[in-house]
Write an enzyme that holds these catalytic residues in place. Structure first.
Site, PDB file in Angstrom:
ATOM      1  N   THR A 128       0.876  -0.920  -0.057  1.00 48.57           N
ATOM      2  CA  THR A 128      -0.205  -0.413  -0.094  1.00 48.57           C
ATOM      3  C   THR A 128       0.599   1.168   0.417  1.00 48.57           C
ATOM      4  OG1 THR A 128       0.083  -0.195   2.161  1.00 48.57           O
ATOM      5  CG2 THR A 128      -1.764  -1.291   1.008  1.00 48.57           C
ATOM      6  N   ASP A 129       2.310   1.177   0.570  1.00 48.51           N
ATOM      7  CA  ASP A 129       2.650   2.522  -0.013  1.00 48.51           C
ATOM      8  C   ASP A 129       4.137   1.694  -1.025  1.00 48.51           C
ATOM      9  OD1 ASP A 129       1.661   4.142   1.555  1.00 48.51           O
ATOM     10  OD2 ASP A 129       1.561   3.045   3.390  1.00 48.51           O
ATOM     11  N   ILE A 131       7.620   1.325  -2.127  1.00 42.75           N
ATOM     12  CA  ILE A 131       8.374   0.236  -3.329  1.00 42.75           C
ATOM     13  C   ILE A 131       6.764  -1.286  -3.753  1.00 42.75           C
ATOM     14  CG2 ILE A 131       9.949  -1.539  -3.738  1.00 42.75           C
ATOM     15  CD1 ILE A 131      12.348  -0.218  -2.117  1.00 42.75           C
ATOM     16  N   GLY A 132       6.607  -0.888  -2.224  1.00 47.60           N
ATOM     17  CA  GLY A 132       5.220  -2.076  -2.500  1.00 47.60           C
ATOM     18  C   GLY A 132       4.146  -1.710  -3.775  1.00 47.60           C
ATOM     19  N   SER A 250      18.272  -4.873   1.609  1.00 51.12           N
ATOM     20  CA  SER A 250      18.422  -3.232   2.058  1.00 51.12           C
ATOM     21  C   SER A 250      19.695  -3.528   2.021  1.00 51.12           C
ATOM     22  CB  SER A 250      17.873  -2.606   3.138  1.00 51.12           C
ATOM     23  OG  SER A 250      18.405  -1.558   3.635  1.00 51.12           O
ATOM     24  N   TYR A 263      17.610  -2.750  12.385  1.00 48.69           N
ATOM     25  CA  TYR A 263      16.948  -2.839  11.471  1.00 48.69           C
ATOM     26  C   TYR A 263      18.484  -3.689  10.231  1.00 48.69           C
ATOM     27  CZ  TYR A 263      15.993  -1.208   6.782  1.00 48.69           C
ATOM     28  OH  TYR A 263      16.064  -1.062   5.688  1.00 48.69           O
TER      29      TYR A 263
END
Length: 379
Positions: A128-129, A131-132, A250, A263
């Site tokens: 919904t945001d 890259i995806g 990443s 992360y």
């Protein structure tokens, strides 16, 4: 500016390493013998002391000379093998970079459409945001039916509406992130899975500044969701003998990252996990891609206005996703974007300790920027 300085420093270190290798390769034989004698001197002294011999007056016997010759040959052989594999790893990285950058230009359209190669359905987590969302839109433009999974029902409906506006809209299902809903949708028809769901720090911070809830969110989303979703969809793909799994990691996977410790560790897990399941399931006809973007201008990086503004090295989500989808099915490990490939290759050449130090400097700089912006807003 800081990024440019870091890239120049890494390039300079790379050139120094290459020049040193060339210098060693062209050095004369006598010089190599002198080095070997210097390296063996401490060993010879210790050997003489242990045996209680103060001076060696006798010439070495034929057997001793033969042993030393064998030892020298062995050392040279070990050095040659080490150099060979080091150079092979270096040039393989360059080859991967070239294939990621040049292949889309030589193959402007898929050799075989994704629908025929992998199937008609794909699921995109975190769709919904950023890259995806745009990855799902690119798949839909290629005629693939998509299942979009997220935690926000309003955003899910918004993305589904965008897909419905395409000229030949495929079918679209939206699914709120819960295990029963997901399992019901995915068991029978899924051929492709794009795991883009991810969680990031609100801004770079020390480990003790990260709340317990945030730490568990990072682990559950970046590690747990990737593992569970992959395990859920693989049996059906194996049964059909085809399918694709794309795990979005990443560039943080390249080294430990001060001020983003949790992360970076979760992204290292994604990289290791993806490579392992590729080895397990590629013989069964499953294509597994490891996607490692560097900085992309998305909400995840909202703590830095410089990143959000973007540049040649920091694309926006639509640009990145279009390039990444073009590489689906063509290469198993990629950054997804040409300038990211350059950054990734140069960064990976430097030793891990140097990468960690430089990433710490970068994150402290980003933290300083965030703190300054917060003070300006508060005033």
């Amino acid at each position: 500016m800081l990024q440019i300085v870091i890239y120049c420093l890494l390039m300079f270190l790379t050139l120094l390493a290459i020049f040193d290798i060339i210098r060693l390769c062209v050095s004369d034989q006598e010089s190599m013998k002198k080095r070997l004698r210097l390296w063996n001197t401490p060993y010879e002294i210790m050997k003489n002391k242990i045996q209680g011999i103060k001076e060696l007056k006798e010439e070495p016997s034929a057997n001793t000379a033969a042993d030393r010759k064998i030892q020298s040959i062995s050392e040279i052989a070990i050095g040659a093998v080490t150099l060979f594999f080091g150079l092979m790893d270096f040039f393989w990285s360059i080859l991967e970079l070239m294939s990621s950058y040049l292949m889309p230009f030589f193959l402007p359209a898929e050799v075989q459409p994704l629908v025929k190669r992998f199937g008609t359905w794909a699921v995109v987590t975190g769709g919904t945001d950023g890259i995806g969302k745009h990855y799902a839109l690119e798949l839909a433009k290629r005629g693939i039916n998509v299942i979009i999974i997220s935690r926000n029902i309003d955003k899910l409906k918004s993305v589904a509406s965008e897909i419905a506006l395409l000229n030949s809209p495929p079918q679209t299902y939206i699914c709120v992130l819960s295990y029963p809903n997901i399992k019901y949708r995915l068991v029978n028809n899924l051929f492709q899975r794009i795991n883009n769901v991810g969680c990031q720090y609100d801004y770079p911070m020390l480990l003790c500044e990260v709340s317990s809830n945030k730490s568990w969110e990072l682990i559950n989303v970046n590690v747990g969701a990737v593992t569970v979703m992959t395990k859920m969809v693989l049996p059906g793909m194996v049964q059909r003998g085809k399918g694709a799994v794309v795990n979005v990691s990443s560039g943080a996977e390249l080294q430990p990252m001060p001020l983003m410790a949790v992360y970076a560790a979760t992204k290292s897990y994604v990289a290791s996990f993806t490579q392992a399941i590729r080895e397990e399931y590629s013989p069964k006809g499953i294509y597994v891609q490891h996607l490692s973007p560097m900085f992309v201008s998305t909400k995840m990086n909202a703590f830095s206005q410089r990143v959000m503004d973007g540049n040649m090295f920091i694309p926006d989500a639509p640009t990145y996703s279009k390039n990444a989808v073009a590489l689906l099915g063509r290469i198993t490990k990629t950054t997804g974007y040409w300038s990211h490939g350059i950054q990734y290759t140069i960064t990976s050449i430097a030793p891990c300790w140097l990468r960690m130090k430089l990433s710490g400097i970068l994150n402290r700089n980003l933290r300083y920027e965030h703190d300054m912006n917060s003070k300006v807003k508060s005033n």
